[in-house]
Design a protein around this motif. Structure first.
Motif, PDB file in Angstrom:
ATOM      1  N   UNK A 174      10.622  -0.637  -2.742  1.00  0.00           N
ATOM      2  CA  UNK A 174      10.054  -1.469  -1.685  1.00  0.00           C
ATOM      3  C   UNK A 174      11.067  -1.683  -0.579  1.00  0.00           C
ATOM      4  N   UNK A 175      12.329  -1.875  -0.970  1.00  0.00           N
ATOM      5  CA  UNK A 175      13.364  -2.031   0.057  1.00  0.00           C
ATOM      6  C   UNK A 175      13.484  -0.785   0.923  1.00  0.00           C
ATOM      7  N   UNK A 176      13.405   0.367   0.292  1.00  0.00           N
ATOM      8  CA  UNK A 176      13.520   1.625   1.053  1.00  0.00           C
ATOM      9  C   UNK A 176      12.342   1.746   2.028  1.00  0.00           C
ATOM     10  N   UNK A 177      11.149   1.427   1.551  1.00  0.00           N
ATOM     11  CA  UNK A 177       9.970   1.478   2.414  1.00  0.00           C
ATOM     12  C   UNK A 177      10.130   0.535   3.602  1.00  0.00           C
ATOM     13  N   UNK A 178      10.737  -0.613   3.325  1.00  0.00           N
ATOM     14  CA  UNK A 178      10.881  -1.619   4.370  1.00  0.00           C
ATOM     15  C   UNK A 178      12.086  -1.354   5.264  1.00  0.00           C
ATOM     16  N   UNK A 179      12.837  -0.308   4.962  1.00  0.00           N
ATOM     17  CA  UNK A 179      14.003   0.010   5.787  1.00  0.00           C
ATOM     18  C   UNK A 179      15.205  -0.874   5.504  1.00  0.00           C
ATOM     19  N   UNK A 230       0.827  -1.203   0.000  1.00  0.00           N
ATOM     20  CA  UNK A 230       0.000   0.000   0.000  1.00  0.00           C
ATOM     21  C   UNK A 230       0.868   1.263   0.000  1.00  0.00           C
ATOM     22  N   UNK A 231       1.926   1.259   0.792  1.00  0.00           N
ATOM     23  CA  UNK A 231       2.812   2.422   0.814  1.00  0.00           C
ATOM     24  C   UNK A 231       3.415   2.662  -0.559  1.00  0.00           C
ATOM     25  N   UNK A 232       3.876   1.584  -1.182  1.00  0.00           N
ATOM     26  CA  UNK A 232       4.500   1.725  -2.496  1.00  0.00           C
ATOM     27  C   UNK A 232       3.488   2.249  -3.504  1.00  0.00           C
ATOM     28  N   UNK A 233       2.255   1.736  -3.415  1.00  0.00           N
ATOM     29  CA  UNK A 233       1.225   2.177  -4.345  1.00  0.00           C
ATOM     30  C   UNK A 233       0.915   3.655  -4.133  1.00  0.00           C
ATOM     31  N   UNK A 234       0.824   4.054  -2.878  1.00  0.00           N
ATOM     32  CA  UNK A 234       0.607   5.451  -2.532  1.00  0.00           C
ATOM     33  C   UNK A 234       1.671   6.344  -3.132  1.00  0.00           C
ATOM     34  N   UNK A 284      10.498   6.483   6.864  1.00  0.00           N
ATOM     35  CA  UNK A 284      11.117   7.615   6.172  1.00  0.00           C
ATOM     36  C   UNK A 284      12.504   7.826   6.759  1.00  0.00           C
ATOM     37  N   UNK A 285      13.519   7.534   5.952  1.00  0.00           N
ATOM     38  CA  UNK A 285      14.881   7.696   6.451  1.00  0.00           C
ATOM     39  C   UNK A 285      15.369   9.101   6.144  1.00  0.00           C
ATOM     40  N   UNK A 296       3.611   7.042  10.085  1.00  0.00           N
ATOM     41  CA  UNK A 296       4.976   7.147   9.590  1.00  0.00           C
ATOM     42  C   UNK A 296       6.011   7.018  10.692  1.00  0.00           C
ATOM     43  N   UNK A 297       7.174   6.574  10.279  1.00  0.00           N
ATOM     44  CA  UNK A 297       8.303   6.509  11.197  1.00  0.00           C
ATOM     45  C   UNK A 297       9.477   7.227  10.550  1.00  0.00           C
ATOM     46  N   UNK A 298       9.843   8.377  11.105  1.00  0.00           N
ATOM     47  CA  UNK A 298      11.002   9.120  10.621  1.00  0.00           C
ATOM     48  C   UNK A 298      12.206   8.663  11.420  1.00  0.00           C
TER      49      UNK A 298
END
Ligand SMILES: Nc1ncnc2c1ncn2[C@@H]1O[C@H](COP(=O)(O)OP(=O)(O)O)[C@@H](O)[C@H]1O
Ligand SMILES: [Mg+2]
Lengths: 369, 358
Positions: free
Chosen positions: A251-256, A231-235, B182-183, B38-40
C-alpha cells in the motif's frame, strides 16, 4: 449508475454503459443519498431539513479533498429531483469545463434564467428552482467569480448555486457572503475504517487490519485516496500469478510512500542517530561519517534520486522521523524544522529536487554536528 | 538509419529485462480488464517511456505502434489559434504539454473530452477504452492539472490516462490519488551492463568489460545516455579497447571551462567574461538549471571540503530564484559572484559571516 450528463446537451449526451467490474470503486461506492455520507453529521442534518422544506439557500461547501463535498451535493440534487428531472434541473460544471468569464456570461446565465418547467406526479420534491453546481470553484478566475455575483442575485428565485471548493479563501468575499457555508472535515479514522471495510467485504477482498491501518495512514483523511489505493492493491494482488495478501508495504508503494529503510538510511547519513534500540541493518554506520561529510551526503542524495523517490515525499517523512525522534534535543529539532520548512517552500516554488535535497541534507548534517 | 537507442528499444514487456517484478505487474494489470489510470515516475533514462509503450502493446497488440501525426488547431479562450502536432494511433494519443506552452489546459481539456465522448469504433479493439499519454506531466500547469481531476473520474469508461513524470513532487494531490503510482528506478550498474551487452550482441561486436564499466559510470543511471555513448564510442574507435575516453557533450565541456574560469580568477572582469559564456550556453537552449548544476558539480570537485556545502547552498538558493524570477541570467550571474567571493575569502583567510547559520 451515476452519471451526470450536462443538461444543456442532454439529448446528445452519450449513454455510457459502465461495466460494474471495471468501474472505479470511488464511483461505485459514491453515496447515493445524503444519509450515506459518513462523518459530516452537522451538514447532513441541515441538508436533510431542506429536503423536507424543499427550500435551499445558495451554498458553499468547503474542505479538503475526498471528504464528500461533491458526493453530498450530487446526492442531494438527486434526492430533490430524481433521475428524470436531474438533467433539466441541475447544471454541474467543474474545473475540467471551460469556465472563463465568457462562459459564465453565456452558458451559466442562460441556464440560470430559464424558468423551470412545472412538474407533476413526481415522487420527488421537485422544488421550483434549478441548481447550478460549480465544483472546484476555487480554480475559477476572480473575474469569472465576479461575473457570477449578479447572476446569483438576479435569478435567485429560480436558481440556487452550490459552490464547492477546497480553500474558502479563494472564493471572493461578495460570493462567499451570499452563501450558507458548510465545512467538511477530514474523515476520522473510525469512519474511514468502516467505509473501507464495507467496500472490501462487498468486493470480497481479504484485507488485514494492518493493511487497513496503512491505507488510513497514507491517505490522511482523504477517503477518495484510500478507496483508490484499496482498489489498486486489490487489483495487484488479484492479478498476481499467485494471489498474495495485501501487505502494508504494498500500500505504501502504491501511495508513493518512501520505504522506511530508505528514510532511516537517509536520516542516518545526515547524522540522525538511528541506532536507538532498533535492530536495523543500515549501511551508514557512524564509522562512515567522517570528514567526508559532503561526498557522503551527496552520494546518498544521488542514490535516492536514482531510485526515483519524490523529494517532497521524502521531506515530509523525514520531518516526521525527526520530530518524533527519541533522542534529538528540542533545540536540534527546531533547527531542523526551520530547514525543512525552507526547503519545502523552495520545492513548491519549483526548485530542482536534487539541489534541494542536497541543500536539506547538508544543512541538517551541519545543524546536527 | 535510426540510433541504437531507438532501434533496440524493447517493444514488449517480455523484452524488458530489468525490474522484472514491475513488468509482471504491468502484464497482469493489462490482462485484468481492470486497468487504472497510471502515473509512471522516475529519473530520466530509467526507461519510463519504453515501459509505457510496452504496456500499450500488451493492452492493444502491435496495432498501437502504427502512429500517425495529426496537425490540430485549438482555440484559446482569447480566440487565438493554436497549431499543435499530435501523435496518435487508433488506440492512444500522446500529448507533451511543453509543445503547447501556457495553453496546456485548453489542449488537454479538448483532447480528453473528445476522446472521452467517443466510443472506440474499431470493433476488433482489445479494449473499450483509449489511452491518453501525457509526457512530462510534471510540467503541466496547475490549471491543467485541475482540469484533469474530474475528467479522470467522469470518463473512466472510455479513457485511461497515463502520466509520465520525473517526480511526483510537482503534481497536485488530487491527480496522484486518482492514479496507480508506478515508480521506475534507474537500472543498477549491473543491469546497465547487461543492457549494453545486449546491444553489442545485436550489433555483433564484443564489448570489453573496461569500456562497459566506463560507460556505465559516465551515464549515472541513465540508460538512454549509456547507449548513446556506446554508439558514439563505437564510431570513434571500432575496437573499443585503445584507451577509450568518453567524450563529453560540447555544452558540458563548456560548463567545465566556466568552472575553471571562476576558480582561476575572482574579479569584476572575470565576472563579465563568465557572463558572456553563460549567455552563450543559454542561447544554445541548455536549460539554466542544467548549466547551474553542471558548473556547481565541477566546482565542488575542485575546492576545499569546507567550501563545498556553501557552493551548493547558494546553487540551490539561486536556482529557486531562477524559477520564481524572470531573467535566468541574473540569477546565474549572481551565483557566480557569490561563489567568487566565497572562494576569495577562503584564500585570503578572512572570516566571513556564515550566511546560512541558523
Ligand atoms: N463523507 C463521506 N462519506 C462517504 N463516502 C465518502 C465521503 N467522502 C468521500 N467519500 C468517498 O470518496 C469519493 C470522493 O468523494 P467526493 O465527494 O468526490 O469528495 P470531494 O468532492 O470532497 O473531494 C466518493 O466517491 C466516496 O466514495
Ligand atoms: Mg469534488
Amino acid at each position: 449508475m451515476f452519471l451526470k450528463p450536462q443538461p444543456a446537451k442532454a439529448a446528445a449526451a452519450p449513454k455510457h454503459t459502465i461495466d460494474p467490474q471495471t468501474q472505479p470503486w470511488v464511483e461505485k461506492y459514491r453515496p447515493k443519498t445524503i444519509d450515506d455520507i459518513s462523518a459530516q453529521e452537522h451538514t447532513v442534518e441541515v441538508l436533510r431539513k431542506t429536503l423536507v422544506s424543499a427550500n435551499l439557500p445558495h451554498m458553499l461547501f468547503y474542505g479538503p479533498p475526498g471528504t464528500g463535498k461533491t458526493s453530498t451535493i450530487l446526492a442531494l440534487s438527486r434526492q430533490l429531483f430524481g433521475p428524470e428531472h436531474f438533467r433539466t434541473r441541475v447544471l454541474e460544471l467543474n474545473a475540467s469545463d471551460e469556465r472563463g468569464i465568457s462562459i459564465v456570461r453565456e452558458k451559466i446565465k442562460t441556464f440560470a434564467r430559464q424558468t423551470p418547467r412545472a412538474t407533476s406526479g413526481s415522487e420527488y420534491p421537485c422544488p421550483p428552482y434549478k441548481i447550478i453546481i460549480l465544483d472546484e470553484a476555487d480554480s475559477m478566475t476572480q473575474d469569472a467569480q465576479a461575473a457570477l455575483r449578479r447572476i446569483m442575485e438576479t435569478y435567485a428565485r429560480i436558481t440556487r448555486f452550490c459552490l464547492v471548493c477546497n480553500y474558502v479563501t479563494r472564493i471572493i468575499e461578495p460570493l462567499a457572503s451570499r452563501c450558507s457555508k458548510f465545512r467538511f472535515q477530514p474523515l476520522d479514522i473510525a469512519s474511514t475504517r468502516f467505509r473501507l471495510e464495507h467496500i472490501a467485504s462487498s468486493e470480497n477482498v481479504p484485507i488485514s487490519p494492518e493493511a487497513i491501518a496503512a491505507l488510513i495512514a497514507t491517505s490522511e483523511g482523504d477517503l477518495r485516496r484510500s478507496i483508490t489505493y484499496l482498489q489498486s492493491a486489490a487489483r495487484l494482488s488479484a492479478s498476481a500469478t499467485s494471489p498474495a495478501p495485501i501487505t502494508p508495504r504494498e500500500i505504501q508503494e502504491i501511495a508513493g510512500v518512501v520505504p522506511d529503510v530508505v528514510v532511516s538510511s537517509f536520516a542516518a547519513t545526515l547524522g540522525v542517530d538511528m541506532d536507538h534500540g532498533m535492530d536495523m541493518d543500515l549501511d551508514d554506520g557512524p564509522a562512515s561519517k567522517g570528514s567526508k561529510g559532503f561526498d557522503h551526503v551527496r552520494g546518498k542524495v544521488q542514490e535516492v534520486m536514482k531510485d526515483g523517490y519524490s523529494a517532497a515525499q521524502l521531506l515530509s517523512q523525514l520531518h516526521d522521523l525527526i520530530m518524533l525522534h527519541p533522542t534529538l534535543t528540542s533545540r536540534q529539532k527546531s533547527r531542523c524544522a526551520l530547514i525543512l520548512a525552507e526547503v519545502d517552500k523552495s520545492l513548491s516554488d519549483g526548485g530542482d529536487e536534487e539541489l534541494q535535497l542536497l541543500e536539506l541534507g547538508l544543512r541538517i548534517h551541519k545543524a546536527l554536528k | 538509419m535510426s540510433l541504437w537507442v531507438d532501434q533496440y528499444r524493447p517493444r514488449t514487456l517480455d523484452d524488458l529485462h530489468y525490474h522484472p517484478e514491475l513488468s509482471a505487474r504491468l502484464r497482469s494489470l493489462a490482462a485484468s480488464g481492470d486497468f487504472p489510470h497510471m502515473l509512471f515516475y522516475g529519473p530520466s533514462g530509467a526507461g519510463k517511456k519504453t515501459r509505457i509503450a510496452c504496456t500499450l502493446r500488451e493492452l492493444f497488440g502491435p496495432g498501437v505502434e502504427k502512429l500517425k501525426i495529426d496537425q490540430r488547431v485549438f482555440m484559446t479562450p482569447s480566440k487565438r489559434k493554436l497549431d499543435v502536432n499530435i501523435v496518435q494511433s487508433n488506440f492512444h494519443i500522446e500529448i507533451t504539454p511543453s509543445d503547447v506552452g501556457i495553453y496546456d489546459r485548453v489542449v488537454i481539456q479538448e483532447i480528453l473530452k473528445e476522446i472521452a465522448q467517443t466510443q472506440q469504433v474499431d470493433l476488433s479493439a482489445k479494449q473499450r477504452f483509449k489511452v491518453v499519454i501525457i509526457n512530462e506531466a510534471d510540467s503541466l500547469s496547475r490549471d491543467a492539472q485541475a482540469a484533469l481531476r474530474r475528467t479522470m473520474e467522469k470518463y473512466m469508461s472510455n479513457m485511461r490516462v497515463i502520466l509520465c513524470a520525473n517526480s511526483t513532487s510537482k503534481l497536485i494531490a488530487p491527480i496522484k490519488s486518482r492514479c496507480l503510482l508506478i515508480r521506475v528506478a534507474a537500472p543498477s550498474p549491473e543491469e546497465m551492463g547487461v543492457a549494453l551487452a545486449r546491444v553489442a550482441k545485436k550489433e555483433k561486436f564484443d564489448l570489453p568489460d573496461e569500456a562497459a564499466t566506463q560507460i556505465v559510470s559516465d551515464a549515472a543511471g541513465n540508460l538512454r545516455k549509456a547507449i548513446l555513448i556506446l554508439e558514439a564510442l563505437k564510431m570513434q574507435s571500432p575496437d573499443l579497447t585503445s584507451n577509450i575516453s568518453v567524450a563529453k557533450p560540447d555544452w558540458e565541456t563548456y560548463c567545465i571551462k566556466v568552472a575553471d574560469l571562476i576558480l582561476q580568477e575572482q574579479s569584476a572582469q572575470r565576472v563579465m567574461l563568465v557572463r558572456g559564456k553563460l549567455y552563450e550556453l543559454l542561447s544554445h537552449c541548455i536549460p539554466p538549471t542544467t548549466i547551474l548544476k553542471t558548473i556547481a558539480s565541477h566546482l565542488v570537485d575542485r575546492v576545499d571540503e569546507s567550501l563545498k556545502a556553501d557552493i551548493m547552498h547558494w546553487a540551490a538558493f539561486y536556482e529557486v530564484r531562477m524559477c520564481t524570477g524572470s531573467k535566468k541570467i541574473f540569477h546565474l550571474e549572481a551565483w557566480v559572484v557569490k561563489v567568487m567571493s566565497l572562494y576569495k575569502h577562503f584564500f585570503y583567510g578572512i572570516d566571513m559571516p556564515d550566511d546560512f547559520e541558523i
